[in-house]
Design an enzyme around this catalytic site. Structure first.
Site, PDB file in Angstrom:
ATOM      1  N   SER A  95       0.815  -1.218   0.000  1.00 55.59           N
ATOM      2  CA  SER A  95       0.000   0.000   0.000  1.00 55.59           C
ATOM      3  C   SER A  95       0.847   1.265   0.000  1.00 55.59           C
ATOM      4  CB  SER A  95      -0.912   0.014   1.227  1.00 55.59           C
ATOM      5  OG  SER A  95      -0.161   0.152   2.413  1.00 55.59           O
ATOM      6  N   THR A 229      -1.569   2.789   3.023  1.00 51.51           N
ATOM      7  CA  THR A 229      -1.009   4.084   3.437  1.00 51.51           C
ATOM      8  C   THR A 229      -0.363   4.040   4.815  1.00 51.51           C
ATOM      9  OG1 THR A 229      -2.759   5.214   2.216  1.00 51.51           O
ATOM     10  CG2 THR A 229      -1.552   6.554   3.760  1.00 51.51           C
ATOM     11  N   THR A 247       1.693   6.956   0.363  1.00 51.72           N
ATOM     12  CA  THR A 247       0.802   5.884  -0.095  1.00 51.72           C
ATOM     13  C   THR A 247       1.002   5.554  -1.568  1.00 51.72           C
ATOM     14  OG1 THR A 247      -1.535   5.205  -0.130  1.00 51.72           O
ATOM     15  CG2 THR A 247      -1.065   7.426  -0.872  1.00 51.72           C
ATOM     16  N   ARG A 257      -5.258   9.430 -10.682  1.00 48.27           N
ATOM     17  CA  ARG A 257      -6.108   9.633  -9.491  1.00 48.27           C
ATOM     18  C   ARG A 257      -5.207   9.956  -8.287  1.00 48.27           C
ATOM     19  NH1 ARG A 257      -6.203   7.250  -4.115  1.00 48.27           N
ATOM     20  NH2 ARG A 257      -8.304   7.357  -3.307  1.00 48.27           N
ATOM     21  N   VAL A 258      -5.576  10.994  -7.582  1.00 48.54           N
ATOM     22  CA  VAL A 258      -4.849  11.362  -6.366  1.00 48.54           C
ATOM     23  C   VAL A 258      -5.827  11.270  -5.204  1.00 48.54           C
ATOM     24  CG1 VAL A 258      -3.667  13.242  -5.171  1.00 48.54           C
ATOM     25  CG2 VAL A 258      -3.208  12.839  -7.580  1.00 48.54           C
ATOM     26  N   ASP A 260      -6.271  11.382  -0.719  1.00 47.30           N
ATOM     27  CA  ASP A 260      -6.128  12.444   0.296  1.00 47.30           C
ATOM     28  C   ASP A 260      -4.706  12.599   0.819  1.00 47.30           C
ATOM     29  OD1 ASP A 260      -6.313   9.863   1.425  1.00 47.30           O
ATOM     30  OD2 ASP A 260      -6.877  10.680   3.368  1.00 47.30           O
ATOM     31  N   THR A 280      -5.731   7.445   6.957  1.00 46.16           N
ATOM     32  CA  THR A 280      -5.571   6.361   5.994  1.00 46.16           C
ATOM     33  C   THR A 280      -6.972   5.845   5.660  1.00 46.16           C
ATOM     34  OG1 THR A 280      -5.385   4.672   7.723  1.00 46.16           O
ATOM     35  CG2 THR A 280      -3.328   5.645   6.939  1.00 46.16           C
ATOM     36  N   GLY A 281      -7.063   5.138   4.551  1.00 46.25           N
ATOM     37  CA  GLY A 281      -8.369   4.628   4.140  1.00 46.25           C
ATOM     38  C   GLY A 281      -8.873   5.388   2.931  1.00 46.25           C
ATOM     39  N   GLY A 283      -9.593   7.774   0.577  1.00 44.62           N
ATOM     40  CA  GLY A 283      -9.240   9.185   0.517  1.00 44.62           C
ATOM     41  C   GLY A 283     -10.343  10.085   0.006  1.00 44.62           C
TER      42      GLY A 283
HETATM   43  N1  ASP Z   1      -5.913   7.335   1.704  1.00 39.95           N
HETATM   44  C1  ASP Z   1      -5.255   6.709   0.597  1.00 39.95           C
HETATM   45  C2  ASP Z   1      -5.865   7.166  -0.666  1.00 39.95           C
HETATM   46  O1  ASP Z   1      -7.070   7.331  -0.712  1.00 39.95           O
HETATM   47  C3  ASP Z   1      -5.304   5.255   0.593  1.00 39.95           C
HETATM   48  C4  ASP Z   1      -5.238   4.574   1.881  1.00 39.95           C
HETATM   49  O2  ASP Z   1      -5.066   5.149   2.906  1.00 39.95           O
HETATM   50  O3  ASP Z   1      -5.350   3.386   1.918  1.00 39.95           O
HETATM   51  O4  ASP Z   1      -5.162   7.260  -1.635  1.00 39.95           O
END
Ligand code: ASP
Length: 384
Positions: A95, A229, A247, A257-258, A260, A280-281, A283
């Site tokens: 990740s 991330t 990340t 694609r970007v 958060d 994280t998670g 975005g």
């Molecule tokens: N937050 C990150 C994103 O959306 C991905 C992640 O945290 O797993 O790119």
């Protein structure tokens, strides 16, 4: 839904039983009414400590490196970067950095940000390819340019000009996972009707005993586009604060694609007077509520770090009021600390699919520990 059904068919016929995975995706309904929300303002803080360093659970084994820098009077940004660069270098963390799962074209694109509290500066890169430590490139943007955020080919050129080495970031495991994902999305990427190997794509890809060991993992990431991330935040003995988030973003994303992570105020926010927050998670959900900034502003108004994280999660959940059942499709976590060295983390769901508790890592000077995030819903959530 149709797409998922096709993937499920593909994988269950070609690669063995996916009963566990599909239960996660289509499983028992989760109550998400507002009555289930924990009340913001009631969450006890962890005992304050300085220096202190917190991060997402995947940085746990490297927290000592950051703490040593803090204890020896080093800079807070150097401390957080000492943690996350180890994760960026790790081919087994898919990740972040080297070994990160690629975009839909099979290209690893990385995002990262840094904020240095004492000098009130920031740097970030988005969609950068071929450089395994985007967090260090973000720091270089902060230190050597008059800009905050550089993306795409411009970011890569900048990094090369500044002496970073380029490399292929796609590991064999991530490449095979990507091919399996493509095969799950299009019949064109599977052996033809006339082939003895028709319907055997994954077995065809996993052609050695070593690769066969990746099977469960690959089935999982194909079914559930991964987020991952690492966010890392530190406060030193004087109360100076820094943070970083890095990340490879959402797997199989559209090129460019970007998420958060490199967005100052979303995936990372530091105010040296107040504290720091990161995420994280998924975005997309964080960007819509400017989570990092929201949490720092809540702490400015006196909220504990844990409560401030829960406030951000309330806002994410509020955005799904018309379709609450969709909340269980994704995960999002927030991490925060304040200038006194109080800290906390909140997660939308209490458990990852499969029942593993959502945790974060903290080192309070005594030792590194994994601690459960305070969940908005103490149930199993999705991974998307
Ligand atoms: N937050 C990150 C994103 O959306 C991905 C992640 O945290 O797993 O790119």
């Amino acid at each position: 839904m149709e797409n998922w059904t096709r993937r499920k068919f593909f994988l269950s016929t070609l690669a063995g039983s996916l009963a566990a995975s599909s239960r996660r995706m289509f499983g028992a309904s989760v109550p998400v009414g507002e009555a289930a929300f924990p009340q913001v303002g009631t969450q006890a803080s962890f005992k304050a400590a300085r220096p202190l360093i917190v991060c997402a659970a995947n940085g746990f084994q490297h927290l000592n490196d950051g703490m040593e820098i803090l204890k020896s009077g080093g800079d807070t940004l150097d401390a957080v970067l000492a943690v996350v660069t180890k994760v960026e270098d790790d081919p087994n963390d898919d990740s972040v950095g080297y070994g990160g799962l690629p975009n839909e074209d099979g290209v690893v694109e990385l995002d990262a940000s840094v904020m240095h509290g004492p000098t009130r500066r920031a740097g970030a890169v988005g969609s950068i390819q071929k450089i395994k430590n985007p967090s260090l490139v973000a720091k270089t943007v902060m230190e050597k340019t008059n800009h905050v955020f550089i993306v795409g080919s411009g970011a890569e050129k900048f990094a090369v000009d500044e002496g970073f080495t380029t490399m292929d970031l796609l590991t064999d495991r991530s490449r095979i996972a990507w091919l399996a994902w493509k095969a799950s999305s299009s019949e064109n990427w599977r052996p033809g009707l006339d082939s003895p190997e028709w319907k055997e794509k994954l077995a065809q890809l996993l052609d050695t005993p070593e690769k066969m060991a990746w099977r469960e993992h690959i089935e999982d990431v194909v079914m559930h586009p991964q987020t991952g991330t690492i966010n890392c935040l530190a406060v030193d003995a004087k109360g100076d604060i820094s943070g970083t988030t890095t990340t490879s973003g959402l797997s199989w994303k559209i090129a460019g694609r970007v998420g958060d992570s490199p967005i100052i105020g979303a995936g990372l926010c530091v105010d040296n007077d107040i504290g720091a927050a990161g995420s994280t998670g998924r975005g997309e959900e964080n960007i819509k509520i400017s989570g990092g900034h929201t949490i720092v502003e809540m702490m400015r108004k006196g909220m504990s770090p844990t409560d401030a994280c829960l406030e951000a999660l309330h806002r994410v959940a509020r955005n799904y009021k018309p379709f609450p059942e969709r909340l269980k499709q994704f995960h999002i976590q927030f991490y925060a600390l304040n200038k006194n060295g109080e800290y906390g983390a909140g997660s939308l769901w209490g458990m990852h699919p499969g029942g593993r508790r959502v945790q974060f890592a903290v080192h309070d000077g005594a030792k590194a520990r994994l601690v459960p995030c305070t969940p908005l819903f103490d149930k199993e959530g999705g991974d998307y």
